[in-house]
Design an enzyme around this catalytic site. Sequence first.
Site, PDB file in Angstrom:
ATOM      1  N   GLU A 424     -53.940  67.456   0.247  1.00  0.00           N
ATOM      2  CA  GLU A 424     -55.211  67.353  -0.490  1.00  0.00           C
ATOM      3  C   GLU A 424     -55.054  66.532  -1.768  1.00  0.00           C
ATOM      4  O   GLU A 424     -55.431  66.951  -2.861  1.00  0.00           O
ATOM      5  CB  GLU A 424     -55.743  68.760  -0.787  1.00  0.00           C
ATOM      6  CG  GLU A 424     -55.958  69.553   0.477  1.00  0.00           C
ATOM      7  CD  GLU A 424     -56.774  70.834   0.288  1.00  0.00           C
ATOM      8  OE1 GLU A 424     -57.023  71.231  -0.853  1.00  0.00           O
ATOM      9  OE2 GLU A 424     -57.178  71.422   1.317  1.00  0.00           O
ATOM     10  N   GLU A 501     -54.589  72.227   8.044  1.00  0.00           N
ATOM     11  CA  GLU A 501     -54.757  73.493   7.305  1.00  0.00           C
ATOM     12  C   GLU A 501     -56.117  74.075   7.653  1.00  0.00           C
ATOM     13  O   GLU A 501     -57.120  73.347   7.671  1.00  0.00           O
ATOM     14  CB  GLU A 501     -54.635  73.224   5.814  1.00  0.00           C
ATOM     15  CG  GLU A 501     -54.500  74.484   4.997  1.00  0.00           C
ATOM     16  CD  GLU A 501     -54.317  74.181   3.517  1.00  0.00           C
ATOM     17  OE1 GLU A 501     -53.447  73.369   3.150  1.00  0.00           O
ATOM     18  OE2 GLU A 501     -55.071  74.767   2.733  1.00  0.00           O
TER      19      GLU A 501
END
Length: 810
Positions: A424, A501
């Site tokens: 991220e 994820e």
Amino acid sequence: MQKLYSISMILMMLVGFWACSFSSKEVRQVVDFNRGWYFKLGDHPNAIREGFDISSWRLLSVPHDWSIEGNFSEDHPTKPEGGALPAGMGWYRKTFFLPKEASEQSIWVEFDGVYRNSEVWINGHRLGERPNGYSSFEYDLSEFLTYGDDANVIAVKVDNSAQPNSRWYTGSGIYRNVRLIRTGKIHVDHWGTFVSTPAISNETAKVELEVIIRNEGHNRRHLTIETVILDAEDQEVAQLESKASVEGSSHFEILQEMEVSQPALWSTERPYLYKVVTKVYAGMQLQDEYTTPLGIRYFEFDTKKGFSLNGTPMKILGVCNHHDLGALGAAVNKRAIERQLEILKEMGVNAIRTAHNPPAPELLDLCDEMGFIVQDEAFDVWKKKKVDEDSHTFWDQWHRKDLEDMILRDRNHPSVMMWSIGNEIREQFDSTGISITRELVGIVKELDNTRPVTCALTENVPKKNFIYQSGALDLLGFNYKHKDHKNFPNWYPGEKLIASENMSALATRGHYDLPSDTIMRWPASYDQPLTTGNEDYTVSAYDQVSAYWGSTHEETWKSIKQQDFMAGLFVWTGFDYLGEPIPYPYPARSSYFGIIDLAGFPKDVYYMYQSEWTDTPVLHVFPHWNWEEGQMVDVWAYYNQADEVELFLNGESQGTRKKSDDELHVMWRVRYQPGNIKVVSRKNGKAVLEREIFTAGEPQRVTLTPDREIIKADGKDLSFITVNIQDMEGNLVPYADNMVHFELEGEEATIVGVDNGYQASLEPFKVNYRKAFKGKCLLIVQSTSNSGVVKVKATAENLQPAEIELKIVD
Ligand code: GAL
């Protein structure tokens, strides 16, 4: 005090002698350098000098994490996101002796990881620094050492005071293993081999080995490099000899190509391992011997068909994990990691994502041995920060070295099948993402061209995602937003995809909120923790709550299991971890995301995965059966290998249920009466499994159940002992919160941790007592170096005590 001091001096010398009392016949001596360190919190720059007074320092063994020894407080600068435990600064110092012959050797020290900002001195000489707490590093000591009766002093400063520097608990100190390596002047370099298998068929596997050899002597030498491949039974299956000559004070690289016929392939079901043993001779004299692990396997990511291993299509069924080991903190213990992997394996997990940093090497050794696929991840941030003091502060100077070292260290592990350059990352949202991605992928490919490079992305719109736009990734990882996945083949034509994820579902083991069929997304963030939830900071363990960016376990898995183009998924997370206590404010201090709680006890959803991901027959029924008379209670069952399940309440059928194609569990809503519930699963009308839960009476006794009754007397091995509070009939009392005290009789083991998995418990971990939570707690006992029998006793007021024996064996 004076007496204590002299005893510790003697101990220290013994440790020094012990550490170096190796037969000089061994050409490469890998010395466990974990014992005999003195430690003190605070800043002690004079500790680098010989003769420094350490009488007030504490003698300990590393791996050591000083944060986990502390008390929780909201005021610690780590904040609840970082686990609400103390950080700060500390020093370690160790004295050791080397025999005179060692002056002819090359000697270096290897640290697997020090959190963080370590600086190391040997005999007053500064060797260097390493800001990144997850990187492994080594220092050549040879030119600064003394031999014979003169002591060597190694000192390590660890500075974890700049806070907050992480979004999760990190631990502080020399929290991974340390080794001293002694070799001849001609030796294989540190991380100096690279093994790969460029062509594999049923008949034969081609094995390539690159070896870097150093000559630290002054003269040119003619060398023979003899490499053999041994199978799992240590039988030789390939052999090759190469000749080379090397100038003094230089190094060279050779490439050796071998064949293994009828190779046994490494897979997650059968993780077959070979060994590559390289011997370096100068004339007839053996100079070094070095072993590289080898697993022969091939794998492919396909844009349409997802992942296959050795030609067999399979889904990557993974979990993300942080590195802490619950009550043991960040201090690495191989058995504690192995236990985590055993629990995950039983659930059907076949892959681990090392969120969001390079792991301890022991994790990768175990994944090689136990059959897990690994996504090895380098960074959580690049240049742009997530928290003020995170690794963006040393990005410019260190990112290349940190990434290179991860690849060099880990590229011989057959379990590692993906390199991730980040999680991220903020730079995906602006054009700087393009150049940094290309640079990082370039660094990886220089060192390893055999595995895809991925990155865990959150921006799903292709033209807004600059990491994707770099065109440099081999495999696109996407976090969350599973509803977008169906569009990915159109949005990302020709790309290989993995759900890196997922979920971020929330639960507290053993706590149930009714009704269970409303799904809640809690609007939690660091800035707005939930203040309207349960007063005791619990979250329902019916799979009904998730962070707003995620989903319940069932929602995402149902969709990904149908998408062949998706290579697989990683659930956030396998185990609860310290820090990131979303959705609650302090005193919540550990995460709710785990499928398994911090103590290692599975939450109910564990069995949903087991029913989906394994062939083990599963029937799991919950909740407990202690409610208010007349209350409507939802009974859930996860099951497989059956076509229907039937619930009985006090012998009366409450109906039969079948999962529809769109369901992974069934539910009955029944009016509570005390007694018992029983669920039977049936296939073709024949009973497969049966589960019964009784209304528990008052707490009556404590029971102790060790995961292993026999452990090794190596000062490291552990027994994890489950403590249950039971009623007279032996039922777990689901609300019991009795305080349990523990006592060991015998010098052969010590208590190293206690826990109960409750995310808002402020009890310390390093004590000999723990309150039960929902009827359970955990005691962790570690061997010393003495063999014998240890009695473990547990007592609690008004309850029958428990006593068991553990055998500690050589
Ligand atoms: C993700 C992040 C993880 C963790 C998780 C919690 O976005 O990658 O590190 O913070 O959220 O839901």
